[in-house]
Design an enzyme around this catalytic site. Structure first.
Site: not given
Length: 489
Positions: A185, A256
């Site tokens: 992330h 993602d």
């Protein structure tokens, strides 16, 4: 013959799965669906309850029949439908601890049936990652375990069960995130694994998912040096060469979130996102997830523009874009929920109980002081209620709870508050937080009757008289631990 501008823009929009704010679809999402937007991904911010999600799905489908409605509903610590309370299903590591693929299939079937009733067409689960290091900051209890063959059996069972009612499963994060100590992330992990090591371990659960008929696979934002310098999301070797060419996957490759720091640089940087979107399509990805962490309306427009420019410039072929859009549309098939919504309400509780592991005597002399040691949730899980104290108080009146970060807790002060029932310390990955580890060992050193309940990946024994591992922090896992300590199981 080249497609006209309007058709090209519709194809470009058709590969996008966008996030948005609120429990109702904003006008810009409805308008984007009219222009060909492939679908949406729902987060906790979009969920009130199952009925509301079903109504939202119907509203979206009224604007675009083959709309993809995706969600991250892994069960356990990562839940969207139960973000307000905690999941009614144990997570993968708990299911792996039970080691019963038939039970895992039943849990996944219950979860899939519930999602089908909500109108969801794509569940971004299961994690086919292995737990290969305790220092991993993002997978942990989201994995079925560390043994490739055992995890493969669990992944296959989850895929088959969850797809029974037509909700597509998505195995992630190819080729496996569990050996990384970097959270994608925020930064780009480099997986220090050789090609042969991957084939002997990480790829085995993904191969099992493909054999089980998984309809989608998500590549990870991580670099395998032997496959090149690009992260798997943007890497033709990973997607076209290994996943499709060697493992034989023919379904939809779903990225993602592309705004994650691993591929787009600083979170929310739209120029990096647009470039990553084009490169992912060229590499062989189909569905592009955007809008989890940034203003999605602007991102949809800018990414669509970038894809169109790439086709016109010859960087991306029309055929590749059309292929991707067709594969995305395949994930928009309307699911068929179980008749009457009949899902066994006890299946999640039974699985959570079976995952409990105990060392020492779990009985309590009386209502204890429960110390729930708080840590910041991962980006994947988000803020979901957690803690053993409220669960144990329901079963053992008089139970008192202290809930705080480990750095705010003093062992001596806590000891002064302990009465006849001893102290129960609840942690999440205590081995990753030195202050949490120190708190438990200091309470033990004070001679207290300590029960240590670990709800994350089991770490070293810290010397408590009783150690309980739940293998996850879901609501049902916490209930199972509370039942054990209260003498109800």
């Amino acid at each position: 013959m080249p497609v006209v501008e309007s058709e090209l823009r519709e194809l470009a929009a058709g590969v996008l799965l966008a996030g948005f704010e609120g429990a109702r679809a904003p006008d810009w999402v409805l308008a984007a669906l009219d222009r060909g937007l492939g679908g949406v991904v729902l987060f906790a911010r979009n969920v009130v309850d199952d009925q509301q999600v079903a109504e939202l799905s119907t509203r979206l489908r009224d604007r675009r029949e083959r709309v993809v409605v995706g969600i991250d509903e892994e069960g356990g610590d990562v839940t969207r439908l139960d973000a307000g309370t905690g999941s009614l299903f144990p997570g993968p590591l708990a299911l792996g601890a039970v080691a019963d693929p038939e039970l895992t299939g039943s849990v996944a079937e219950g979860l899939g049936g519930r999602l089908a009733g909500c109108g969801v067409t794509l569940n971004l689960a299961p994690c086919a990652d292995l737990t290969l290091t305790r220092d991993d900051p993002i997978i942990g209890v989201r994995s079925f375990g560390s043994d490739p063959a055992a995890a493969a059996a669990q992944v296959a069972a989850f895929v088959s069960g969850s797809q029974r009612y037509g909700v597509a499963a998505c195995a992630k994060h190819f080729p496996g995130h569990g050996a990384s100590t970097t959270d994608s992330h925020f930064a780009l992990p480099v997986l220090r694994r050789t090609d042969s090591e991957l084939r002997a371990a990480e790829l085995i659960p993904f191969a099992a998912a493909v054999r089980a008929g998984v309809r989608a696979v998500m590549p990870g934002h991580l670099v395998v040096p032997e496959w090149g310098a690009e992260p798997a999301t943007l890497n033709p070797k990973a997607i076209t060469g290994v996943l499709r060419g060697e493992l034989g996957f023919t379904g939809t490759v779903v990225t993602d979130a592309l705004e994650m720091g691993a591929v787009a640089g600083e979170l929310g940087r739209v120029d990096g996102l647009a470039a990553a979107a084009v490169r992912a399509l060229v590499a062989g990805a189909d569905a592009l997830c955007i809008g989890g962490e940034i203003a999605a309306e602007a991102a949809v427009t800018q990414v669509t523009d970038a894809i169109v420019r790439a086709v016109r410039a010859g960087e991306l072929t029309e055929d590749r874009l059309a292929e991707a859009a067709a594969r995305v549309a395949e994930l928009g098939t309307v699911p068929a929920p179980p008749v009457g919504g009949a899902i066994d309400p006890d299946i999640g509780r039974s699985a959570a109980r079976g995952a409990i592991r105990v060392r020492g005597r779990a009985g309590l002399a009386g209502p204890p002081l429960v110390v729930d040691v708080q840590v910041a949730p991962s980006m994947a899980a988000g803020a979901v209620p957690w803690g053993l104290g409220p669960r144990l108080a329901e079963l053992l009146p008089g139970t008192r709870t202290v809930c705080a970060a480990s750095g705010e807790l003093d062992a001596g002060e806590l000891a002064a508050r302990v009465q006849g029932g001893g102290v129960v310390v609840t942690t999440r990955d205590a081995h990753r937080y030195p202050e949490a580890t120190r708190l438990v060992t200091e309470l033990v050193a004070l001679g207290l009757d300590v029960v240590h309940v670990e709800t994350g990946v089991p770490g070293p024994d810290l010397g408590a008289g009783c150690r309980v591992d739940t293998h996850g922090g879901s609501l049902v896992s916490l209930h199972a631990a509370a039942e054990l300590l209260a003498g109800r199981s």
